[in-house]
Design a protein around this motif. Structure first.
Motif, PDB file in Angstrom:
ATOM      1  N   THR A 215     -13.907 -57.296 -48.495  1.00 21.57           N
ATOM      2  CA  THR A 215     -13.930 -56.148 -49.343  1.00 21.57           C
ATOM      3  C   THR A 215     -14.419 -54.993 -48.593  1.00 21.57           C
ATOM      4  O   THR A 215     -15.580 -55.211 -47.551  1.00 21.57           O
ATOM      5  CB  THR A 215     -14.709 -56.525 -50.700  1.00 21.57           C
ATOM      6  OG1 THR A 215     -16.271 -56.829 -50.276  1.00 21.57           O
ATOM      7  CG2 THR A 215     -14.383 -57.981 -51.178  1.00 21.57           C
ATOM      8  N   PRO A 216     -14.250 -53.906 -48.941  1.00 21.93           N
ATOM      9  CA  PRO A 216     -15.043 -52.706 -48.518  1.00 21.93           C
ATOM     10  C   PRO A 216     -16.517 -52.625 -48.637  1.00 21.93           C
ATOM     11  O   PRO A 216     -17.486 -52.004 -47.885  1.00 21.93           O
ATOM     12  CB  PRO A 216     -14.316 -51.570 -49.346  1.00 21.93           C
ATOM     13  CG  PRO A 216     -13.026 -52.055 -49.689  1.00 21.93           C
ATOM     14  CD  PRO A 216     -13.150 -53.409 -49.762  1.00 21.93           C
ATOM     15  N   GLU A 217     -16.871 -53.276 -49.800  1.00 16.25           N
ATOM     16  CA  GLU A 217     -18.179 -53.635 -50.086  1.00 16.25           C
ATOM     17  C   GLU A 217     -18.972 -54.050 -48.987  1.00 16.25           C
ATOM     18  O   GLU A 217     -20.193 -53.862 -48.827  1.00 16.25           O
ATOM     19  CB  GLU A 217     -18.548 -53.984 -51.454  1.00 16.25           C
ATOM     20  CG  GLU A 217     -18.263 -53.134 -52.612  1.00 16.25           C
ATOM     21  CD  GLU A 217     -16.493 -53.005 -52.849  1.00 16.25           C
ATOM     22  OE1 GLU A 217     -16.172 -52.252 -53.637  1.00 16.25           O
ATOM     23  OE2 GLU A 217     -15.990 -53.892 -52.255  1.00 16.25           O
ATOM     24  N   THR A 218     -18.458 -55.044 -48.349  1.00 14.44           N
ATOM     25  CA  THR A 218     -19.039 -55.814 -47.339  1.00 14.44           C
ATOM     26  C   THR A 218     -19.166 -54.945 -45.944  1.00 14.44           C
ATOM     27  O   THR A 218     -19.670 -55.255 -45.045  1.00 14.44           O
ATOM     28  CB  THR A 218     -18.263 -56.936 -46.992  1.00 14.44           C
ATOM     29  OG1 THR A 218     -17.040 -56.922 -46.372  1.00 14.44           O
ATOM     30  CG2 THR A 218     -18.575 -57.753 -48.198  1.00 14.44           C
ATOM     31  N   VAL A 219     -18.462 -53.708 -45.799  1.00 17.75           N
ATOM     32  CA  VAL A 219     -18.261 -52.886 -44.709  1.00 17.75           C
ATOM     33  C   VAL A 219     -19.428 -51.680 -44.691  1.00 17.75           C
ATOM     34  O   VAL A 219     -20.074 -51.229 -44.048  1.00 17.75           O
ATOM     35  CB  VAL A 219     -17.064 -52.578 -44.400  1.00 17.75           C
ATOM     36  CG1 VAL A 219     -16.964 -51.434 -43.240  1.00 17.75           C
ATOM     37  CG2 VAL A 219     -16.206 -53.585 -44.141  1.00 17.75           C
ATOM     38  N   THR A 220     -19.283 -51.332 -45.975  1.00 18.60           N
ATOM     39  CA  THR A 220     -20.155 -49.860 -46.158  1.00 18.60           C
ATOM     40  C   THR A 220     -21.730 -50.068 -45.970  1.00 18.60           C
ATOM     41  O   THR A 220     -22.110 -48.905 -45.454  1.00 18.60           O
ATOM     42  CB  THR A 220     -19.921 -49.445 -47.834  1.00 18.60           C
ATOM     43  OG1 THR A 220     -18.582 -49.103 -48.062  1.00 18.60           O
ATOM     44  CG2 THR A 220     -20.819 -48.256 -48.207  1.00 18.60           C
ATOM     45  N   PRO A 221     -22.399 -51.100 -46.100  1.00 12.96           N
ATOM     46  CA  PRO A 221     -23.909 -51.224 -45.624  1.00 12.96           C
ATOM     47  C   PRO A 221     -23.843 -50.767 -44.249  1.00 12.96           C
ATOM     48  O   PRO A 221     -24.925 -50.137 -43.914  1.00 12.96           O
ATOM     49  CB  PRO A 221     -24.199 -52.756 -45.833  1.00 12.96           C
ATOM     50  CG  PRO A 221     -23.274 -53.236 -46.974  1.00 12.96           C
ATOM     51  CD  PRO A 221     -21.889 -52.378 -46.833  1.00 12.96           C
ATOM     52  N   ALA A 222     -23.051 -50.932 -43.410  1.00 13.50           N
ATOM     53  CA  ALA A 222     -22.964 -50.552 -41.825  1.00 13.50           C
ATOM     54  C   ALA A 222     -23.140 -49.201 -41.854  1.00 13.50           C
ATOM     55  O   ALA A 222     -23.790 -48.402 -41.242  1.00 13.50           O
ATOM     56  CB  ALA A 222     -21.792 -51.334 -41.119  1.00 13.50           C
ATOM     57  N   ILE A 236     -21.686 -49.105 -31.228  1.00 17.23           N
ATOM     58  CA  ILE A 236     -20.585 -49.479 -32.173  1.00 17.23           C
ATOM     59  C   ILE A 236     -20.773 -50.641 -32.844  1.00 17.23           C
ATOM     60  O   ILE A 236     -21.049 -51.728 -32.452  1.00 17.23           O
ATOM     61  CB  ILE A 236     -19.443 -49.709 -31.064  1.00 17.23           C
ATOM     62  CG1 ILE A 236     -19.114 -48.746 -30.128  1.00 17.23           C
ATOM     63  CG2 ILE A 236     -18.085 -50.323 -31.907  1.00 17.23           C
ATOM     64  CD1 ILE A 236     -18.097 -49.044 -28.954  1.00 17.23           C
ATOM     65  N   LEU A 237     -20.793 -50.354 -34.222  1.00 13.20           N
ATOM     66  CA  LEU A 237     -21.141 -51.448 -34.974  1.00 13.20           C
ATOM     67  C   LEU A 237     -20.061 -51.994 -35.882  1.00 13.20           C
ATOM     68  O   LEU A 237     -19.423 -51.337 -36.477  1.00 13.20           O
ATOM     69  CB  LEU A 237     -22.159 -51.094 -36.086  1.00 13.20           C
ATOM     70  CG  LEU A 237     -22.692 -51.964 -36.998  1.00 13.20           C
ATOM     71  CD1 LEU A 237     -23.577 -52.950 -36.444  1.00 13.20           C
ATOM     72  CD2 LEU A 237     -23.816 -51.207 -38.025  1.00 13.20           C
ATOM     73  N   ALA A 238     -19.620 -53.273 -35.319  1.00 11.41           N
ATOM     74  CA  ALA A 238     -18.610 -53.872 -36.302  1.00 11.41           C
ATOM     75  C   ALA A 238     -19.008 -54.456 -37.556  1.00 11.41           C
ATOM     76  O   ALA A 238     -19.999 -55.079 -37.559  1.00 11.41           O
ATOM     77  CB  ALA A 238     -18.021 -55.090 -35.378  1.00 11.41           C
ATOM     78  N   ALA A 239     -18.376 -54.523 -38.526  1.00  8.71           N
ATOM     79  CA  ALA A 239     -18.483 -55.052 -39.664  1.00  8.71           C
ATOM     80  C   ALA A 239     -17.109 -55.510 -40.484  1.00  8.71           C
ATOM     81  O   ALA A 239     -16.276 -55.013 -40.655  1.00  8.71           O
ATOM     82  CB  ALA A 239     -19.197 -53.887 -40.514  1.00  8.71           C
ATOM     83  N   GLY A 240     -17.543 -56.597 -41.104  1.00  4.86           N
ATOM     84  CA  GLY A 240     -16.665 -57.240 -42.123  1.00  4.86           C
ATOM     85  C   GLY A 240     -16.847 -58.675 -42.809  1.00  4.86           C
ATOM     86  O   GLY A 240     -17.512 -59.114 -41.941  1.00  4.86           O
ATOM     87  N   ALA A 241     -16.543 -58.691 -44.001  1.00  8.71           N
ATOM     88  CA  ALA A 241     -16.779 -60.007 -44.853  1.00  8.71           C
ATOM     89  C   ALA A 241     -18.312 -60.224 -44.728  1.00  8.71           C
ATOM     90  O   ALA A 241     -18.592 -61.445 -44.921  1.00  8.71           O
ATOM     91  CB  ALA A 241     -15.996 -61.011 -44.211  1.00  8.71           C
ATOM     92  N   GLY A 242     -18.933 -59.260 -44.623  1.00  6.63           N
ATOM     93  CA  GLY A 242     -20.723 -59.338 -44.689  1.00  6.63           C
ATOM     94  C   GLY A 242     -21.315 -59.822 -43.422  1.00  6.63           C
ATOM     95  O   GLY A 242     -22.461 -59.843 -43.178  1.00  6.63           O
TER      96      GLY A 242
END
Length: 306
Positions: A215-222, A236-242
């Motif tokens: 979900t986008p919500e698991t990426v936005t905190p980054a 470079i911060l990778a983010a996905g699925a929390g």
């Protein structure tokens, strides 16, 4: 300590839906005034409508936040300048820029057209350049700025059928690398987000259960972290699925070869040592590589450098 953006003004491009929408809403929830930019096109960049941007603004305002909608095409410099002027007229400053807008024109390199390649590069790379250029001097004068460029695993590592997208997404990393140096003394920090999210750009590319985790919500905190007061820079911060991870471009320690061995055959003979991962590190600037190479040569030749 809670991270907030009270008194700060943010521009989020491609904020009508997906990741951009989520970024804009969460920034507003934490006190930022937000320019919700969205051309309103389909995922291949065709068409256009401001309805999506206005819907996000309405959502932000209903929650007590402040936002304005903007329909600029980020690939058109004059439209981007007008968007920045709108933000300055409304709020008098710009503190945060999240370069999120993007399109896809996926095809294998042999089948893809140069027109599609150019269009994808124009939106992802030049769109990021135009937006960043338009806010750069404002941020310099304020002596405060937080900029996020959106890269991708397709650029960092490659993905079949995405030469155009991958080239553009690696291009924004190169842009970041130098902006970090030029913005440092003005308190402008520049970082890259490498997101994995279940949006209209990734729908149908993975099993439904996996898609639901992304979900986008698991990426936005980054993004919220990368545009905060105490954000890092050149990351470079990778983010996905929390999950969150830092990607780095590293260089092996390398090996100096004697003049007699400075041949393709010499490189082949010493390849394992040249490519060895022991001692590899992420360099902070291009001149560090030059310094390393000169240092190794001086050591090998037994000469002293003043």
């Amino acid at each position: 300590m809670t991270i907030r953006y009270d008194g700060k003004v943010a521009i989020v491009t491609g904020a009508g839906q997906g990741l951009g929408r989520c970024h804009a809403i969460e920034l507003a929830k934490r006190g930022a005034k937000v320019v919700v930019n969205d051309l309103g096109s389909s995922k291949d960049g065709t068409g256009g409508s401001s309805d999506a941007a206005h819907a996000v603004v309405a959502e932000i305002e209903a929650a007590g936040g402040e936002a304005i909608a903007n329909g600029a095409n980020v690939a058109k410099e004059e439209e981007v300048k007008a968007m920045v002027a709108q933000a300055m007229d409304q709020w008098g400053r710009i503190d945060i820029l999240v370069n999120n807008a993007g399109i896809l024109r996926d095809k294998s390199f042999s089948k893809g057209s140069m027109e599609d390649f150019r269009l994808v590069v124009d939106v992802h790379l030049m769109g990021t350049v135009y937006c960043t250029k338009a806010v750069w001097d404002i941020m310099k004068e304020q002596e405060y700025g937080r900029i996020v460029v959106t890269t991708s695993s397709s650029g960092l590592y490659g993905n079949f059928g995405q030469t155009n997208y991958g080239a553009a997404k690696m291009g924004v990393v190169g842009l970041m690398n130098t902006l970090v140096q030029e913005g440092a003394k003005y308190n402008i920090r520049v970082n890259a987000l490498a997101p994995t999210a279940g949006t209209r750009m990734t729908e149908g590319l993975m099993p439904e259960k996996a898609f639901e985790l992304l979900t986008p919500e698991t990426v936005t905190p980054a993004v919220l972290y990368l545009v905060s007061e105490d954000a890092p820079t050149h990351t470079i911060l990778a983010a996905g699925a929390g999950s969150f991870a830092v990607a780095r471009i590293v260089e092996s320690d390398g090996l100096w070869l004697s003049p007699e061995e400075q041949t393709p055959e010499g490189i082949a003979a010493h390849w394992d040592a040249i490519a060895a991962s022991d001692g590899e590190r992420a360099l902070k600037a291009g001149f560090e590589q030059t310094g390393k190479m000169i240092g190794k040569a001086a050591e090998g030749l037994g000469i002293k450098l003043d």
